[in-house]
Design an enzyme around this catalytic site. Structure first.
Site, mmCIF file in Angstrom:
data_model
loop_
_atom_site.group_PDB
_atom_site.id
_atom_site.type_symbol
_atom_site.label_atom_id
_atom_site.label_comp_id
_atom_site.label_asym_id
_atom_site.label_seq_id
_atom_site.Cartn_x
_atom_site.Cartn_y
_atom_site.Cartn_z
ATOM 1 N N CYS A 38 0.916 -1.422 0.021
ATOM 2 C CA CYS A 38 0.059 -0.177 -0.057
ATOM 3 C C CYS A 38 0.848 1.204 -0.071
ATOM 4 O O CYS A 38 1.982 1.217 0.516
ATOM 5 C CB CYS A 38 -0.692 0.116 1.229
ATOM 6 S SG CYS A 38 -2.216 1.210 1.384
ATOM 7 N N SER A 40 0.300 3.821 1.801
ATOM 8 C CA SER A 40 0.677 4.510 2.961
ATOM 9 C C SER A 40 1.942 3.784 3.820
ATOM 10 O O SER A 40 2.782 4.560 4.341
ATOM 11 C CB SER A 40 -0.468 3.941 4.086
ATOM 12 O OG SER A 40 -1.581 4.265 3.598
ATOM 13 N N HIS A 43 4.803 6.219 2.532
ATOM 14 C CA HIS A 43 4.929 7.307 3.417
ATOM 15 C C HIS A 43 6.021 7.185 4.197
ATOM 16 O O HIS A 43 6.549 8.277 4.633
ATOM 17 C CB HIS A 43 3.491 7.920 3.823
ATOM 18 C CG HIS A 43 2.683 8.177 2.760
ATOM 19 N ND1 HIS A 43 2.965 9.507 1.923
ATOM 20 C CD2 HIS A 43 1.332 7.978 2.429
ATOM 21 C CE1 HIS A 43 1.825 9.774 1.047
ATOM 22 N NE2 HIS A 43 0.860 8.742 1.513
ATOM 23 N N HIS A 59 0.407 -3.587 6.432
ATOM 24 C CA HIS A 59 -0.765 -3.239 7.300
ATOM 25 C C HIS A 59 -2.394 -3.818 6.687
ATOM 26 O O HIS A 59 -3.274 -3.508 6.841
ATOM 27 C CB HIS A 59 -1.045 -1.905 7.557
ATOM 28 C CG HIS A 59 -1.220 -1.018 6.439
ATOM 29 N ND1 HIS A 59 -0.318 -0.552 5.613
ATOM 30 C CD2 HIS A 59 -2.159 -0.501 5.888
ATOM 31 C CE1 HIS A 59 -0.690 0.271 4.710
ATOM 32 N NE2 HIS A 59 -2.265 0.195 4.964
ATOM 33 N N CYS A 167 -7.427 -2.906 3.920
ATOM 34 C CA CYS A 167 -7.028 -1.404 3.767
ATOM 35 C C CYS A 167 -7.822 -0.488 2.643
ATOM 36 O O CYS A 167 -8.547 0.094 2.727
ATOM 37 C CB CYS A 167 -5.569 -1.315 4.049
ATOM 38 S SG CYS A 167 -5.188 0.725 3.856
#
Length: 365
Positions: A38, A40, A43, A59, A167
């Protein structure tokens, strides 16, 4: 177990041998079967968001329950489960008022100063703490999580597709049906057609939106958006996006969804609203970034709001989303660009940076 470890910001993940503890009270040990890669996670790799290191990232995952600790009541050994980073306690104010994704109760976290459950043995035989990432750390062959970080699902659901519900899909669909409450016939614009954006488009189609406008810079992603339910597409390279949305809709959309995490696109999401419309920021805007809006626009009752993990009630939502997929309403096969091994995780992040793929999924044999 094998795990992908972040040891330094801006550096590739390192595949290492990592030891994991046994489940304590309210904890569940899960054998990871699939994990989505992902944006995320990227980041944190790039430092836009901070996290203690070293850490096992990941995650968005699904697996099989291997063992349970004392007092676990929601899952049992052998269950197929989807994990979710928004752990809930079930009895605080936000949980009891139906906002489980906002729960921050300390009881779902390991006590400060307690011995780490996840640790690495270095070449000298010395063990050290390794931080768990977003309550999960799913770039690993095993996960040790709170029982309210997973939900049991039907066993005929493929793991690689189930992982996506953990997610991106829940975030996208939830933003439509829970956060913004899109009604049949209303108009929707989605900025960014990655995994979350495509799920948002799919969610808008399921909710019965009358017009769904997909916006991206990649022609291939715009074509993919049509298969997820987009009725119109806009190439963000071809002129003023806000003006194009307003022309298509006769004044603006009822709901906009920003699924990238940039200042400019967040501001565009607000500007493309009709009077009374709602802009939803799904993307993770870097820490320290300020959003600028024209104050006069609020006189038209335009709204801008965040959406965290699709305002989910994941123990209820995810089994329903599984049924949606099994019944042909939810598109997950098309979200997966490729299936990879854990050792290929860094190449998947390289592709994410280039914006080439919808989703890579790590499949554990």
């Amino acid at each position: 177990m094998k795990a992908a470890v972040l040891r330094e910001v801006g550096k590739p993940l390192v595949i290492e041998d990592v030891a994991i503890g046994k489940p304590g009270p309210r904890e569940v040990l899960i054998r990871t079967k699939a994990a989505g890669v992902c944006h995320s996670d990227l980041h944190f790799i790039e430092g836009s968001y901070s996290h203690p290191m070293p850490a096992v990232l990941g995650h968005e995952s699904a697996g099989i329950v291997e063992a349970v600790g004392d007092e676990v009541r929601t899952v049992k050994v052998g269950d197929h489960v989807i994990t979710c980073l928004s752990v809930y306690c079930g009895h605080c104010e936000v949980c009891l008022t139906g906002h489980m994704s906002l729960c921050t109760s300390p009881e779902t976290k390991r006590p400060k100063g307690s011995a780490p459950r996840l640790f690495k043995e270095d070449l000298n035989g010395v063990t050290g703490p390794m931080a768990q990432f977003l309550n999960l750390s799913s770039f690993a062959e095993m996960m040790l999580v709170h029982e309210h970080a997973c939900v049991a699902i039907r066993k005929d659901m493929p793991f690689d597709r189930a992982a996506l519900l953990g997610c991106s899909v829940t975030t996208g669909i939830g933003a439509v049906i829970h956060t913004s409450k899109v009604q049949p016939g209303e108009t929707v614009a989605v900025i960014g057609c990655g995994g979350v954006g495509l799920a948002t488009i799919n969610g808008a189609a399921i909710a019965g939106a009358g017009r769904i406008i997909a916006i991206d810079r990649q022609p291939s992603k715009l074509e993919l958006a049509k298969t997820f339910g987009a009725t119109d597409v806009i190439d963000a390279n071809a002129g003023d996006v806000v003006k194009q949305v307003q022309e298509l809709t006769g004044g603006g959309v009822h709901h906009s969804f920003e699924a990238i995490g940039l200042k400019a696109t967040a501001e565009q999401a607000f500007k493309m609203l009709r009077r009374g419309g709602t802009a939803n920021i799904i993307g993770m805007i870097p820490v320290g970034t300020m959003i600028e809006l024209h104050g006069v626009d609020f006189l038209g009752e335009r709204k801008i709001q965040g959406s965290y993990m699709g305002s989910n009630r994941f123990p209820v939502d995810m089994p329903r989303f599984v049924d949606f997929y099994m019944n042909g309403k939810l598109k997950l096969d098309e979200l997966i660009s490729r299936r990879i091994k854990l050792e290929d995780v860094n190449s998947a992040f390289d592709e994410l940076k280039r914006g080439e793929l919808a989703r890579s999924v790590i499949v554990f044999d």
